[in-house]
Scaffold this motif. Sequence first.
Motif, short mmCIF file in Angstrom:
data_model
loop_
_atom_site.label_atom_id
_atom_site.label_comp_id
_atom_site.label_asym_id
_atom_site.label_seq_id
_atom_site.Cartn_x
_atom_site.Cartn_y
_atom_site.Cartn_z
N LEU A 292 0.82 -1.22 0.00
CA LEU A 292 0.00 0.00 0.00
C LEU A 292 0.85 1.26 0.00
N GLU A 299 -4.96 7.75 -2.69
CA GLU A 299 -5.54 6.40 -2.65
C GLU A 299 -5.10 5.68 -1.38
N TRP A 300 -3.82 5.82 -1.03
CA TRP A 300 -3.30 5.20 0.19
C TRP A 300 -3.95 5.83 1.42
N THR A 303 -7.36 4.30 1.83
CA THR A 303 -7.25 2.91 2.29
C THR A 303 -6.84 2.86 3.75
N ARG A 431 -12.29 -5.17 1.53
CA ARG A 431 -11.95 -3.87 0.94
C ARG A 431 -10.44 -3.63 0.98
N THR A 432 -9.83 -3.94 2.12
CA THR A 432 -8.37 -3.77 2.24
C THR A 432 -7.64 -4.74 1.32
N ALA A 435 -7.70 -3.42 -2.09
CA ALA A 435 -6.80 -2.28 -2.24
C ALA A 435 -5.35 -2.73 -2.39
#
Length: 675
Positions: A292, A299-300, A303, A431-432, A435
Motif C-alpha cells: 500500500l 488512494e493510500w 485505504t 476492501r483492504t 486495495a
Amino acid sequence: MFRLKVNKSHFAAAAAATRHATTTTTHGTHYQYLQNSKLPTLYFQRSLPRLPIPLLEKTCERFLASVQPILTPDEHRETQQVVEEFRQGIGMELHAKLKQRDAANKHTSYISQPWFDMYLSDRAPLPLNYNPLLVMRGDPRPEYQPQVTRATNLIISSLRFWRSLQANNLEPEVYHMNPKKTDTDNYRRWMAVAPKAFATYASYAFKAFPLDMSQYSRLFGTSRIPKLGKDELVQSPESKHILVMRRGNMYAMNVLDTSGYIESPSVILGRLKSILETDSQREPAKVPLGVLTTSQRDEWAQTREHLVSNPKNADLLQREVDAALFCLCLDSEEDGLFNEADPVPMLKHQLAGKATNRWFDKSISLLISADGVTALNFEHSWGDGVAVLRYFNEIYRDMLKQPFVSEATPHTPAHGDGMNVRPLNFEIDDRTKAAVEAAYAKNATIVDSLDMNYLQYRQLNKGTCKQHGLSPDSIIQLSFQLAYRQAFDRYVGTYESCSTSAFRHGRTETMRPCTMATKDFCEAVLQPAQKQLSAGELRAMIDRCSRVHGQLTKEAAMGQGFDRHLFALRHTAQLEGLPQPVLFETEAYKRINYNIISTSTLGTDTVVAGSFGPVVKDGFGVGYSIQNDFAGAIVTSYKNQAEGKKFIESLESAFDQICAIIERSSRAVKLERRN
C-alpha cells in the motif's frame, strides 16, 4: 559502481579489533554510544548563518543564462523581455513579501517550509518518484556477511549512532577544507572555548565549515502518514522497537530495554533468529500491507483511513509501524541474490521491486538480501543526502571497526518471547484486500516499465582526474551533455543537486550543468574531422566548462542559485492569492524545470551504487560517481518513453572522446616542453 567485494588486506587492522558479545559490557558507554564528542552535537546550530535570499536582479540574470542553451535565439529574446517585466513589476512585489516573511521567521530558512510542503503535497507514489537507493559496500570478512549477522551489526551500529545523537554526543557535522589540519583535537579545543553565538564564525577561521543538523532528529522514529491532499510526518523518538519485515510478514522487535539502553548483541541476535524461525513456519503474507505504501498518496490515505477504522489495526499501525525507530527488511532467497555480472535485477528489486516486503513511508529502511547485500531506501521529504550519508558512513565504518557479532557468536534464545518479538497480525477485510491487490498490480506495471542500464568506465577515475588537473564532477557532467547531444541531437533541462546545509535549515539548490560553455564544447567535438579544433583548443574548452561549473557549484552552495528563489517567489504568489506571474508560464521556465536529465552523486567509498527513478516520464535518472579505479553511472528510464540503452552507449562514447582529447592534449604539452 557495483564492486561489493573488497580486498581483505585493506581491513586487516579492523578485523583484529573485532569484539564479541561475551567481552562486551552492554551498559557501558563504549557499547551504548558510537561517539563521545568533545563538542556537543548541536554546538554550532545556534550560530549558523541564515540562508540568504539572492538579489532579484542576480536571480533573473542566472535564470536567463541557464535557459539560453536550451532555447532558440528568438525564444531567448522573448524570454529576456518577460524576465525584465517580471524584475521591474510583480517580481519586486513578491521579492519584498518573501523578504518580509523571512524576517519574521529567523529561526528557519525561507525555503524550508515551502520545500516540505512541496514534498508532502505531491500525490505521486514514493517508489521511483522520491525514495532513493544507496547500496552499501560489502564486508570483506565472510564471517560477518551472512544476513542475520549483518543485520544484527547494522541494528547495533544504527542504535549507537542514534543514542549518540540523542545524548548530544555525536560529532557535529563539519566540512573541513583541509582535514589533516583541522579535523583534530586542537581544533576542537579552540572551538570549545568559542562562545556558542559565534562558534560557526570562529570555525571559519580554521577553514572548517559547520553544517546544519536540524534534519538528523528525523532519521529515526519518523514516518510519513498519507493524508488527503497533503501528507504529514509523525515522530516517535522515545520508541524502543524496530519494524522487521520478512516475506511480507511484519514484526515489532524491541531493541532497547525499558531504561532505553541498547540490548546486548546476543539478545538482538537471538530475537532476529527467532523471527526467522517463526517466519519459516508461516506462509508468506497473503495480503502484504507494505504494498500500500507504493500507492498514489490520496488512494493510500483513503485505504489507510478505512484500515484504522478497526481499533486493533489502528493500534498496530500507529504503535508498532509508524512509531518504529526504523524498518529492517530481510529479503528471502526467492527475492533474488546479488550477481556482480548483472546487478540490475537486484538494484531494481531494492529500488522499488514487488514491494511486498517494504514499508516505503518509514524515514529509513535497511534492506538486506539473503546473501547479506545491504542497501538503504529512504523517504525523502524529511531530509537530504548530508544527514543520510553521514548515518550511512558511520554505521558502515563502525561495523568494520568493531562488529559485535560474527557467524559464530552464540545467541540468547528468544523463541516464544511475545513481549519483545511481536508478530503484527492485522485484521484484513475484503476492501483492504482489494486495495492491496490493486496497489500490487499498479506497482508491478510501473516497475515492469522501468529500464535500468549501467556503465563502469575504467579509463576515467579519481587518479586520472588528479593527474590531469580535472574536476571529476565537471567532467562527468560534461560527458552527460555530450552523450545526450550526440544521441538525441538536442540540449535539455538538466538537474544536479547541491546542498545548502552550510546554512540554518538549508536544503538543496539546483545546479544547471547544461551551459553555453558545455554547448560550445559539444558542438566543437561533433564537427566533421576537417573542421575539428586541435586537442589543445578542445582541452581549453574543457577547462572553461570546468570553471563555469565550479562557479555554479560555489554559487549554489552559498545559496546564490536561482531555482529555489524563483520557487519561493512562485509560492509567495500562491500564499498571497495573487495571479501566477507570466514568467512561470513561459516555455523557458517550463523547459528548464522539465528535467530530462536528473543527476545525483554521493562521494564516498561506502556507497557502491546509488539509484533513483526518472523525474519525468521521458527522462533519465542518473546516479553516478567517480571511484579510485573507475567512473560509474546507473541510468533509469521508462521503456518506450526514453532510450536508456542508447544514452548509456553514447555516454561511453563521450567518455572515450573526452579522455582522448585529454590524452592528446597532455602528449602535445609534453612534446612542446621537450622541444
